[in-house]
Design an enzyme around this catalytic site. Structure first.
Site, short mmCIF file in Angstrom:
data_model
loop_
_atom_site.label_atom_id
_atom_site.label_comp_id
_atom_site.label_asym_id
_atom_site.label_seq_id
_atom_site.Cartn_x
_atom_site.Cartn_y
_atom_site.Cartn_z
N ASN A 1 -1.25 9.33 -13.67
CA ASN A 1 -2.42 8.46 -13.48
C ASN A 1 -3.67 9.34 -13.47
O ASN A 1 -3.90 10.08 -12.52
CB ASN A 1 -2.25 7.69 -12.16
CG ASN A 1 -3.40 6.74 -11.88
OD1 ASN A 1 -4.43 6.79 -12.55
ND2 ASN A 1 -3.23 5.90 -10.87
N HIS B 1 -4.45 0.15 -17.61
CA HIS B 1 -4.56 1.33 -16.76
C HIS B 1 -3.16 1.87 -16.49
O HIS B 1 -2.23 1.12 -16.22
CB HIS B 1 -5.24 0.94 -15.44
CG HIS B 1 -5.18 2.04 -14.42
ND1 HIS B 1 -5.58 3.32 -14.71
CD2 HIS B 1 -4.75 2.04 -13.14
CE1 HIS B 1 -5.40 4.07 -13.63
NE2 HIS B 1 -4.90 3.32 -12.67
N CYS C 1 -10.15 3.41 -10.61
CA CYS C 1 -9.40 3.30 -11.86
C CYS C 1 -9.94 2.19 -12.76
O CYS C 1 -9.55 2.10 -13.92
CB CYS C 1 -7.92 3.09 -11.58
SG CYS C 1 -7.23 4.40 -10.56
N1 COA Z 1 9.81 11.75 -3.87
C1 COA Z 1 10.84 11.29 -3.16
N2 COA Z 1 10.72 10.32 -2.25
C2 COA Z 1 9.52 9.76 -2.08
C3 COA Z 1 8.40 10.20 -2.80
C4 COA Z 1 8.58 11.24 -3.72
N3 COA Z 1 7.58 11.71 -4.47
N4 COA Z 1 7.35 9.48 -2.41
C5 COA Z 1 7.77 8.62 -1.49
N5 COA Z 1 9.09 8.79 -1.27
C6 COA Z 1 9.94 8.09 -0.34
C7 COA Z 1 9.15 7.40 0.75
O1 COA Z 1 8.86 8.34 1.75
C8 COA Z 1 10.13 6.35 1.21
O2 COA Z 1 11.06 6.95 2.06
P1 COA Z 1 11.44 6.22 3.43
O3 COA Z 1 12.01 4.89 3.02
O4 COA Z 1 12.43 7.18 4.00
O5 COA Z 1 10.16 6.11 4.19
C9 COA Z 1 10.87 5.99 -0.07
O6 COA Z 1 10.61 7.03 -1.02
C10 COA Z 1 10.45 4.67 -0.69
O7 COA Z 1 9.05 4.56 -0.61
P2 COA Z 1 8.32 3.30 -1.13
O8 COA Z 1 6.88 3.39 -0.78
O9 COA Z 1 9.09 2.05 -0.80
O10 COA Z 1 8.49 3.50 -2.70
P3 COA Z 1 8.01 2.50 -3.79
O11 COA Z 1 9.17 2.01 -4.54
O12 COA Z 1 7.03 1.51 -3.25
O13 COA Z 1 7.19 3.47 -4.74
C11 COA Z 1 4.98 4.11 -5.23
C12 COA Z 1 6.10 4.19 -4.24
C13 COA Z 1 3.79 4.92 -4.71
C14 COA Z 1 5.43 4.70 -6.56
C15 COA Z 1 4.60 2.63 -5.41
O14 COA Z 1 4.32 2.06 -4.16
C16 COA Z 1 3.41 2.45 -6.30
O15 COA Z 1 3.50 2.67 -7.47
N6 COA Z 1 2.29 2.00 -5.73
C17 COA Z 1 1.09 1.80 -6.49
C18 COA Z 1 0.47 3.14 -6.63
C19 COA Z 1 -0.57 3.16 -7.66
O16 COA Z 1 -0.34 2.80 -8.75
N7 COA Z 1 -1.75 3.61 -7.25
C20 COA Z 1 -2.84 3.77 -8.09
C21 COA Z 1 -3.43 2.45 -8.36
S1 COA Z 1 -4.76 2.65 -9.37
#
Ligand code: COA
Length: 312
Positions: free
Chosen positions: A267, A237, A114
């Site tokens: 993204n 980004h 990214c």
């Molecule tokens: N729909 C519903 N539930 C979902 C889900 C979806 N699409 N994706 C994950 N979950 C669930 C998980 O399984 C987890 O359940 P559990 O607690 O029973 O295991 C719960 O939601 C919370 O997951 P968590 O990882 O704590 O969520 P979060 O608040 O950290 O958000 C992201 C997840 C991926 C949105 C976040 O971690 C993020 O934005 N990370 C950076 C990702 C990114 O930007 N990547 C590219 C960088 S260039």
């Protein structure tokens, strides 16, 4: 000295819109979860017969037209992508060269996830400021959809397809790239990986992003000799509105000075920055003389930022 700047910009997104509600049909997820955790409402998904080089070529032609030059004036092509048409080679840049009917100039891809578009612009700057090149086409293009595991709700909901491009060349000494900052931390390489499909440790990448994004913005403004208050427009980004909000609060940048397109496109990895910049330019939000900061972060782990005085 002539500085390297942006002479023209363009973008392209596929027609097909896939909403969060559409994803509810195939995954155990919900519109409300996706919006509250990421800010994403919909994304574009390219047709089967459209690959990354097709998206890239459309954006490239738009940028060349916006620059008011002929395709034959392009003297170097750099494409930032993590989703090339072929696994290893030929590069997307070579395919773009053929598709837009450019001359047989040098063409290469940059792999920095990214951060790729920012890395590619920094590369182009070197060629332009040494006088080696006059009209460098820099593209960020991704067909993320072909690298997503559509059974994995943790990742499939986050990404989309699209492309953005700029033509870079020498501009007057009070315009163009004022400073840049780039870095990588390979110890985090396994946090975000595309082997067959994209796999991510979302929480770790999130922590990295909220730490590194404000830091590189501060670094680049410091190197340019300006302070955060001098930023007229921030083009971050587009991974997640929470990451952007966090940086906005930490740095005290007003929300109306920050581009947000992740709600519409998700993204698009290497494409988010030129895509967002092109949209803001089309909306007339960016004026001659504005001080812009472009900032990328992502797999590698990598980061990069550019402070740029808009105009030629
Ligand atoms: N729909 C519903 N539930 C979902 C889900 C979806 N699409 N994706 C994950 N979950 C669930 C998980 O399984 C987890 O359940 P559990 O607690 O029973 O295991 C719960 O939601 C919370 O997951 P968590 O990882 O704590 O969520 P979060 O608040 O950290 O958000 C992201 C997840 C991926 C949105 C976040 O971690 C993020 O934005 N990370 C950076 C990702 C990114 O930007 N990547 C590219 C960088 S260039």
């Amino acid at each position: 000295m002539k500085r390297a700047g942006i002479l023209g910009i363009g973008h392209y997104v596929p027609e097909r819109v896939v909403t969060n509600h559409d994803l509810e049909e195939i995954l155990d997820t919900s519109h409300d979860w996706i919006v509250s955790r990421t800010g994403i409402k919909e994304r574009r998904i390219a047709a089967d017969d459209m690959n990354t080089s097709d998206l890239a070529s459309r954006a490239a032609l738009a940028a060349i037209e916006h620059a008011g030059i002929g395709v034959d004036e392009i003297d170097l092509i750099i494409v930032a992508t993590s989703t090339p048409d072929y696994h290893v080679f030929p590069s997307v840049a070579c395919l773009v060269q053929e598709k837009i009917k450019a001359r047989t100039v040098g063409a290469m891809d940059v792999s920095a996830a990214c951060s790729g578009f920012v890395y590619a612009m920094i590369l182009a700057k070197q060629f332009i400021e040494t006088g080696a090149n006059q009209r460098v086409l820099v593209v960020g293009a991704e067909k993320m959809s072909k690298k997503l595991n559509w059974k994995d709700r943790n990742t499939a909901v986050l990404f989309g397809d699209g492309a953005g491009a700029v033509v870079m060349g020498p501009v007057s000494s009070d315009r163009g790239i004022l400073s840049f900052d780039m870095g990588a931390d390979g110890s985090g390489a396994n946090q975000l990986v595309i082997q067959d499909y994209l796999e991510m440790n979302g929480r770790e990448v999130y922590k990295f992003a909220v730490r590194q994004m404000p830091q590189t913005i501060m670094n680049v403004m410091d190197k340019a000799g300006f302070s955060i208050e001098d930023i007229d427009f921030l083009i971050p980004h587009q991974a997640n509105t929470r990451i952007i909000d966090n940086a906005r609060e930490k740095l005290g940048i007003p929300a109306d000075k920050i581009s947000i397109t992740v709600d519409k496109y998700g993204n698009t990895s290497g494409a988010t920055i030129p895509l967002s910049l092109a949209e803001e330019v089309n909306l007339g939000k960016i004026k001659d003389g504005d001080l812009l900061v472009l900032v990328g972060f992502g797999g590698g782990l990598t980061w990069g930022s550019i402070a740029l005085r808009w105009g030629t």
